[in-house]
Design a protein around this motif. Structure first.
Motif, PDB file in Angstrom:
ATOM      1  N   SER A  80       0.996  -1.135  -0.134  1.00  0.00           N
ATOM      2  CA  SER A  80      -0.080  -0.038   0.020  1.00  0.00           C
ATOM      3  C   SER A  80       0.968   1.136   0.013  1.00  0.00           C
ATOM      4  O   SER A  80       2.060   1.111   0.191  1.00  0.00           O
ATOM      5  CB  SER A  80      -0.954  -0.060   1.322  1.00  0.00           C
ATOM      6  N   ASP A  81       0.352   2.254   0.078  1.00  0.00           N
ATOM      7  CA  ASP A  81       1.052   3.446   0.006  1.00  0.00           C
ATOM      8  C   ASP A  81       1.476   4.262   1.323  1.00  0.00           C
ATOM      9  O   ASP A  81       2.047   5.032   1.422  1.00  0.00           O
ATOM     10  CB  ASP A  81       0.395   4.873  -0.696  1.00  0.00           C
ATOM     11  N   TRP A  82       1.028   3.362   2.214  1.00  0.00           N
ATOM     12  CA  TRP A  82       1.245   3.573   3.670  1.00  0.00           C
ATOM     13  C   TRP A  82       2.658   3.468   3.913  1.00  0.00           C
ATOM     14  O   TRP A  82       3.360   4.435   4.584  1.00  0.00           O
ATOM     15  CB  TRP A  82       0.467   2.569   4.670  1.00  0.00           C
ATOM     16  N   LEU A  83       3.510   2.593   3.346  1.00  0.00           N
ATOM     17  CA  LEU A  83       4.909   2.308   3.601  1.00  0.00           C
ATOM     18  C   LEU A  83       5.558   2.666   2.411  1.00  0.00           C
ATOM     19  O   LEU A  83       5.146   1.982   1.196  1.00  0.00           O
ATOM     20  CB  LEU A  83       5.088   0.906   4.149  1.00  0.00           C
ATOM     21  N   SER A  84       6.525   3.401   2.375  1.00  0.00           N
ATOM     22  CA  SER A  84       7.307   3.900   1.045  1.00  0.00           C
ATOM     23  C   SER A  84       8.906   3.517   1.238  1.00  0.00           C
ATOM     24  O   SER A  84       9.453   3.512   2.323  1.00  0.00           O
ATOM     25  CB  SER A  84       6.921   5.014   0.706  1.00  0.00           C
ATOM     26  N   ILE A  85       9.554   3.375   0.191  1.00  0.00           N
ATOM     27  CA  ILE A  85      11.124   3.142   0.006  1.00  0.00           C
ATOM     28  C   ILE A  85      11.834   4.261  -0.527  1.00  0.00           C
ATOM     29  O   ILE A  85      11.331   4.682  -1.569  1.00  0.00           O
ATOM     30  CB  ILE A  85      11.408   1.791  -0.441  1.00  0.00           C
ATOM     31  N   GLU A  86      12.889   4.715  -0.248  1.00  0.00           N
ATOM     32  CA  GLU A  86      13.683   5.791  -0.857  1.00  0.00           C
ATOM     33  C   GLU A  86      15.319   5.201  -0.850  1.00  0.00           C
ATOM     34  O   GLU A  86      15.801   5.196   0.171  1.00  0.00           O
ATOM     35  CB  GLU A  86      13.539   6.988  -0.195  1.00  0.00           C
ATOM     36  N   MET A  87      15.662   5.237  -2.012  1.00  0.00           N
ATOM     37  CA  MET A  87      17.040   4.822  -2.244  1.00  0.00           C
ATOM     38  C   MET A  87      17.460   5.304  -3.770  1.00  0.00           C
ATOM     39  O   MET A  87      16.667   5.422  -4.516  1.00  0.00           O
ATOM     40  CB  MET A  87      17.346   3.475  -2.024  1.00  0.00           C
ATOM     41  N   PRO A  88      18.798   5.427  -3.924  1.00  0.00           N
ATOM     42  CA  PRO A  88      19.304   5.819  -5.263  1.00  0.00           C
ATOM     43  C   PRO A  88      19.235   4.426  -6.002  1.00  0.00           C
ATOM     44  O   PRO A  88      19.353   3.327  -5.588  1.00  0.00           O
ATOM     45  CB  PRO A  88      20.699   6.183  -5.130  1.00  0.00           C
ATOM     46  N   ARG A  89      19.075   4.726  -7.459  1.00  0.00           N
ATOM     47  CA  ARG A  89      19.178   3.514  -8.475  1.00  0.00           C
ATOM     48  C   ARG A  89      20.485   3.209  -8.855  1.00  0.00           C
ATOM     49  O   ARG A  89      20.612   2.191  -9.295  1.00  0.00           O
ATOM     50  CB  ARG A  89      18.357   3.811  -9.647  1.00  0.00           C
ATOM     51  N   HIS A  90      21.271   4.221  -8.769  1.00  0.00           N
ATOM     52  CA  HIS A  90      22.715   3.814  -9.105  1.00  0.00           C
ATOM     53  C   HIS A  90      23.534   4.538  -8.261  1.00  0.00           C
ATOM     54  O   HIS A  90      23.491   5.398  -7.503  1.00  0.00           O
ATOM     55  CB  HIS A  90      22.983   4.488 -10.566  1.00  0.00           C
ATOM     56  N   ALA A  91      24.939   3.614  -8.007  1.00  0.00           N
ATOM     57  CA  ALA A  91      26.063   4.201  -7.030  1.00  0.00           C
ATOM     58  C   ALA A  91      27.241   3.678  -7.521  1.00  0.00           C
ATOM     59  O   ALA A  91      27.361   2.906  -8.451  1.00  0.00           O
ATOM     60  CB  ALA A  91      25.668   3.514  -5.714  1.00  0.00           C
ATOM     61  N   TYR A  92      28.368   4.061  -7.297  1.00  0.00           N
ATOM     62  CA  TYR A  92      29.600   3.699  -7.738  1.00  0.00           C
ATOM     63  C   TYR A  92      30.265   3.161  -6.202  1.00  0.00           C
ATOM     64  O   TYR A  92      29.942   3.356  -5.151  1.00  0.00           O
ATOM     65  CB  TYR A  92      30.679   4.769  -7.920  1.00  0.00           C
ATOM     66  N   GLU A  93      31.405   2.126  -6.633  1.00  0.00           N
ATOM     67  CA  GLU A  93      32.056   1.531  -5.580  1.00  0.00           C
ATOM     68  C   GLU A  93      32.525   2.497  -4.792  1.00  0.00           C
ATOM     69  O   GLU A  93      33.063   3.646  -4.877  1.00  0.00           O
ATOM     70  CB  GLU A  93      33.140   0.978  -6.149  1.00  0.00           C
ATOM     71  N   GLY A  94      32.311   2.092  -3.322  1.00  0.00           N
ATOM     72  CA  GLY A  94      33.163   3.088  -2.116  1.00  0.00           C
ATOM     73  C   GLY A  94      31.863   4.118  -1.806  1.00  0.00           C
ATOM     74  O   GLY A  94      32.007   4.814  -0.787  1.00  0.00           O
ATOM     75  N   ASP A  95      30.825   4.406  -2.496  1.00  0.00           N
ATOM     76  CA  ASP A  95      29.774   5.302  -2.061  1.00  0.00           C
ATOM     77  C   ASP A  95      28.986   4.819  -0.656  1.00  0.00           C
ATOM     78  O   ASP A  95      28.930   3.580  -0.729  1.00  0.00           O
ATOM     79  CB  ASP A  95      28.822   5.430  -3.018  1.00  0.00           C
TER      80      ASP A  95
END
Length: 503
Positions: free
Chosen positions: A17-32
């Motif tokens: 449901s829309d009650w719980l959401s997730i936020e994170m980048p789609r792309h990253a580099y090693e070491g980030d």
């Protein structure tokens, strides 16, 4: 009771449901640093929060909290989602789940490649190691540090440049070389493949022996340096010095150099001879050509002798000044002086001294000395005093080239007169020469050959001298009493001019 059963049946389980959401980048580099944050409309109702990657639970929290990947790796790529247990109604809980988000962790830079220049290095020469890699275009400003290794041991760490120069490599430096590139934070590092480096050894050749001072000219009491060098050759070279004429070994030195020196601190005459050196590297032994060492001896104080017994002589005499330094190396320039006035100089190209002839036509009494100079140093002799006076003889020869040649005059009662040439012969001249202390009788010339002619008022004291040649003086010879000679018949004499030689 029925109400409770109804609520249990209606409780949603694992719903999205829309009650719980997730936020994170789609792309990253090693070491980030990657943060995965899940949150609900009302985080206070979350009783348990669980994070999943590719279907496997990776973290559990009992309240709202984010999941952090502090140092991203390619293995962290995958699908992330989370689930939350929350209170739904009164004492009834429900579980909610977010959609999946795909995270791709990209390579910051590929493994570096080690380049060695030159590819086949030779001993003693420099080598440059390059550690080459490439940052992602949008991370081109990322600072990298480089480390270089030989057989697993660090040569240089934390180097800011991708190139590392080694000033000189030797045979034992051969081995497997690699490099590593690392971010300044040390979060990402990659090492190159190993590259085998074989350092080439150059055999010795062109062995040469030189001297300082150059030309093999050594000076007694000074320092001589024997310099042995090779035109080519690397690694540890053993230099040895030898004396050819005696077979003596002078010493050896082993070093990583194409040149070595042997010092002879104090040179003497015994060091003169032929020398050579050898250079050895591994099994190669090369010998130089021999060099002839000559030891030159500086002049010491020369000795001056004057050929006048008791340093006393007479006007008209011829004396010899002899200057000698018995040990000085030739060539030597000898100079002669009277009261600091130069009389002349003579150069000799072999050992021994030199003589200078001096005709005492005038009174040249005074101090005499000589100087010897062979280009190393100049030295003066001690001063020798010479006393020159009028001759005490009752006879004399005047106007000649020296006191043993000229017109004949004799002295009587303090006056000088001439001798007539009547009957004047070689026996008479022989007696005269003996009386004057000159050499053998040579000629009986006319007195007029030695101008000026005697004054008219000057007497003629001897008309005819009848000498048998054995007398010690003219006065001992029998004489004829008649006097009818003029000065145009005055007698002359030439005796051998002997040098006075007391030494």
């Amino acid at each position: 009771m029925l109400l409770w059963l109804l609520l249990l049946v209606l409780v949603p389980v694992g719903i999205r449901s829309d009650w719980l959401s997730i936020e994170m980048p789609r792309h990253a580099y090693e070491g980030d640093r990657v943060v995965v944050a899940c949150s609900g409309e009302n985080n206070s109702k979350i009783k348990r929060l669980m994070y999943y990657k590719n279907g496997h639970r990776i973290a559990t929290y009992h309240s709202a909290s984010s999941y952090t990947i502090s140092n991203a790796r390619s293995s962290d790529s995958g699908s992330y989602y989370c689930k939350a247990d929350r209170t739904w109604f009164l004492f009834v809980d429900t579980t909610e789940e977010t959609t999946s988000v795909r995270l791709t962790v990209q390579e910051l830079f590929p493994a570096p490649r080690l380049t060695v220049r030159p590819l086949l290095p030779t001993e003693g020469n420099s080598v440059t190691l390059s550690c080459d890699t490439r940052l992602a275009p949008d991370r081109s400003r990322t600072q990298l540090r480089y480390s270089f290794f030989r057989d697993g041991h660090a040569l240089k760490s934390g180097w800011s440049s991708s190139e590392f120069g080694i000033s000189a490599l030797w045979k034992e430096d051969s081995g497997y070389y690699s490099c590593e590139a690392m971010t300044a934070t040390r979060s990402v590092s990659r090492r190159s493949l190993q590259s085998h480096v074989e350092v080439q050894r150059i055999p010795v050749s062109g062995v040469l022996l030189e001297t300082q001072p150059p030309g093999g000219q050594a000076f007694e009491g000074n320092r001589l340096v024997l310099v042995c060098s090779v035109a080519e050759g690397t690694g540890e070279i053993t230099f040895s010095w030898h004396r050819e004429d005696t077979g003596e070994s002078l010493g050896s030195k082993s070093q990583r150099s194409q040149r070595s020196e042997l010092d002879i601190l104090v040179i003497g005459e015994s060091h003169a001879g032929r020398y050579y050196c050898t250079a050895k590297s591994d099994d190669d032994l090369i010998q130089s050509e021999a060099v002839n060492i000559t030891v030159r001896i500086p002049v010491s104080q020369p000795v001056l002798n004057i050929s006048a017994p008791g340093a006393h002589t007479y006007i008209g005499d011829i004396v010899e000044l002899h200057c000698e330094d018995k040990r000085a190396s030739p060539p030597v320039l000898y100079s002669f002086y009277h009261e600091n006035v130069s009389l002349g100089n003579i150069s000799v190209s072999s050992g021994g001294g030199v003589s200078f002839t001096l005709s005492l036509t005038t009174n040249r009494s005074g101090n005499y000395f000589c100087e010897a100079d062979n280009g190393l140093v100049a030295q003066r002799s001690e001063v020798v005093a010479l006393n020159v006076t009028e001759a005490p003889f009752k006879v004399r020869l005047v106007n000649g080239r020296h006191r043993c040649e000229g017109r004949v005059e004799v002295e009587q009662d303090g006056h000088w007169g001439t001798v007539c040439d009547d009957g004047w012969d070689m026996k008479d001249v022989a007696v005269l020469c003996r009386e004057l202390g000159c050499g053998a009788a040579k000629h009986t010339p006319a007195g007029m050959l030695y101008p000026p002619v005697a004054e008219e008022n000057q007497p003629v004291f001897i008309q005819v001298a009848l000498c048998n040649g054995t007398e010690e003086a003219l006065a001992e010879c029998e004489q004829v009493e008649a006097f009818d000679c003029g000065h145009d018949e005055d007698a002359g004499a030439v005796c051998e001019a002997l040098l006075l030689r007391p030494f």
